[in-house]
Design a protein around this motif. Structure first.
Motif, PDB file in Angstrom:
ATOM      1  N   ARG A 119       0.842  -1.208   0.000  1.00  0.00           N
ATOM      2  CA  ARG A 119       0.000   0.000   0.000  1.00  0.00           C
ATOM      3  C   ARG A 119       0.873   1.252   0.000  1.00  0.00           C
ATOM      4  NH1 ARG A 119      -2.697  -2.684   5.172  1.00  0.00           N
ATOM      5  NH2 ARG A 119      -4.304  -3.962   4.179  1.00  0.00           N
TER       6      ARG A 119
ATOM      7  N   ASN B  67       0.634   4.433   0.988  1.00  0.00           N
ATOM      8  CA  ASN B  67      -0.150   5.392   1.776  1.00  0.00           C
ATOM      9  C   ASN B  67       0.790   6.348   2.521  1.00  0.00           C
ATOM     10  OD1 ASN B  67       0.892   3.839   3.843  1.00  0.00           O
ATOM     11  ND2 ASN B  67      -1.019   2.729   4.217  1.00  0.00           N
ATOM     12  N   MET B  68       0.255   7.068   3.510  1.00  0.00           N
ATOM     13  CA  MET B  68       1.081   8.073   4.216  1.00  0.00           C
ATOM     14  C   MET B  68       2.258   7.438   4.962  1.00  0.00           C
ATOM     15  SD  MET B  68      -0.922   9.147   7.656  1.00  0.00           S
ATOM     16  CE  MET B  68       0.657   9.416   8.432  1.00  0.00           C
ATOM     17  N   VAL B  69       2.157   6.147   5.271  1.00  0.00           N
ATOM     18  CA  VAL B  69       3.253   5.465   5.961  1.00  0.00           C
ATOM     19  C   VAL B  69       4.395   5.185   4.965  1.00  0.00           C
ATOM     20  CG1 VAL B  69       3.862   3.470   7.378  1.00  0.00           C
ATOM     21  CG2 VAL B  69       1.535   4.390   7.480  1.00  0.00           C
TER      22      VAL B  69
ATOM     23  N   MET C 244      -3.263   3.314  -3.337  1.00  0.00           N
ATOM     24  CA  MET C 244      -2.487   4.560  -3.213  1.00  0.00           C
ATOM     25  C   MET C 244      -3.437   5.651  -2.723  1.00  0.00           C
ATOM     26  SD  MET C 244      -0.352   6.683  -6.113  1.00  0.00           S
ATOM     27  CE  MET C 244      -1.757   7.363  -7.000  1.00  0.00           C
ATOM     28  N   ASP C 245      -2.980   6.457  -1.762  1.00  0.00           N
ATOM     29  CA  ASP C 245      -3.796   7.594  -1.331  1.00  0.00           C
ATOM     30  C   ASP C 245      -3.120   8.896  -1.777  1.00  0.00           C
ATOM     31  OD1 ASP C 245      -1.727   8.000   0.456  1.00  0.00           O
ATOM     32  OD2 ASP C 245      -2.925   7.620   2.258  1.00  0.00           O
TER      33      ASP C 245
ATOM     34  N   SER D 124      -1.300  10.922  -0.195  1.00  0.00           N
ATOM     35  CA  SER D 124       0.095  11.042   0.266  1.00  0.00           C
ATOM     36  C   SER D 124       1.032  10.298  -0.683  1.00  0.00           C
ATOM     37  CB  SER D 124       0.273  10.452   1.661  1.00  0.00           C
ATOM     38  OG  SER D 124      -0.581  11.047   2.567  1.00  0.00           O
TER      39      SER D 124
END
Lengths: 110, 139
Positions: free
Chosen positions: A19, A21-23, A53-54, A56
């Motif tokens: 993923r 993402n923000m992490v 995907m977000d 971020s």
């Protein structure tokens, strides 16, 4: 989330698995910066195994695109999955981040 | 009350681990409600993670107690509903609530516009130090 990269003849391929993402976004920036610092400014981010995907993650891709262009190269993406395609289209970033079917094809025309 | 067919939740400190845990709760929710079409899962899960990430990145504590995140997600016969809350949080700044897409070279600021594009309704509530986003998507 895992990133790995391989420097090829005319480009470097960064593989993103999991993923985005923000992490994971800061890690992608680190990896691409390392690749560019190592002398490869033509970078393909292979998203074939990235099912999420977000914004971020998208922001990180845009930052990486700018980093490669500042070094005289470019960043392209390949293997885009449905959710990532949706995020690119809804944010109108599909025009900026060009998607190719495979990493080999991303710089195949030049 | 509308019938709830499946429900998952998460409550914990507002940090990166919460984001991964909420992803896992969403996956478990679809296991319990396998009839929800892929398109609805994809859009709704993206909106929930955007809202949660917004809290983790931007929510500031109102006093000494740290911000906690709470997510309640449910599947109803014709609707998906998520309540994404920040406990012990200050009221968001007006410019954090920007819902239009920024310039194409911007590296942040797309989250809220993306949420609005993904769901049917977005409602924001503030009560007793808790900010809550209520997201719904008609299926």
């Amino acid at each position: 989330m895992q990133f790995s990269y391989e420097v090829k003849d005319s480009y470097a391929e960064v593989k993103s698995v999991g993923r985005l993402n923000m992490v994971a976004a800061p890690k992608l920036r680190e990896v691409v910066n390392e690749v560019v610092a190592g002398g490869s400014s033509r970078v393909v981010v292979n998203l074939a195994e990235t099912d999420f995907m977000d914004s971020s993650g998208l922001g990180a891709l845009i930052g990486c695109l700018k980093a490669t262009r500042q070094a005289g190269g470019d960043l392209r993406i390949s293997g885009v999955q449905p959710q990532v395609k949706m995020v690119l289209e809804l944010t109108n970033m599909d025009r900026v981040l060009t998607a190719y079917p495979s990493a080999e094809e991303a710089f195949g025309d030049d | 009350m509308t019938e709830v067919i499946a429900r998952k939740g998460y409550h914990g400190p507002s940090n990166e681990a919460a984001i991964e845990a909420i992803h896992n709760e969403l996956d478990a929710l679809w296991d319990d409600a396998s009839f929800v079409p892929d398109m609805d899962r994809m859009t709704f899960a993206t909106a929930v993670i955007e809202a949660a990430a917004n809290i983790v990145q931007h929510a500031l504590p109102v006093a000494e107690k740290p911000v906690e995140i709470d997510v309640d997600i449910s599947v109803r016969p014709t609707r998906l509903v998520a309540r994404v809350s920040a406990f012990n949080a200050r009221e968001p700044f007006a410019n954090d609530m920007q819902a239009s897409m920024p310039d194409e070279d911007a590296e942040s600021g797309r989250g809220l516009a993306l949420i609005e594009a993904l769901v049917t309704t977005v409602t924001f509530e503030r009560q007793d130090g808790t900010n809550t986003w209520i997201l719904t998507r008609d299926t």
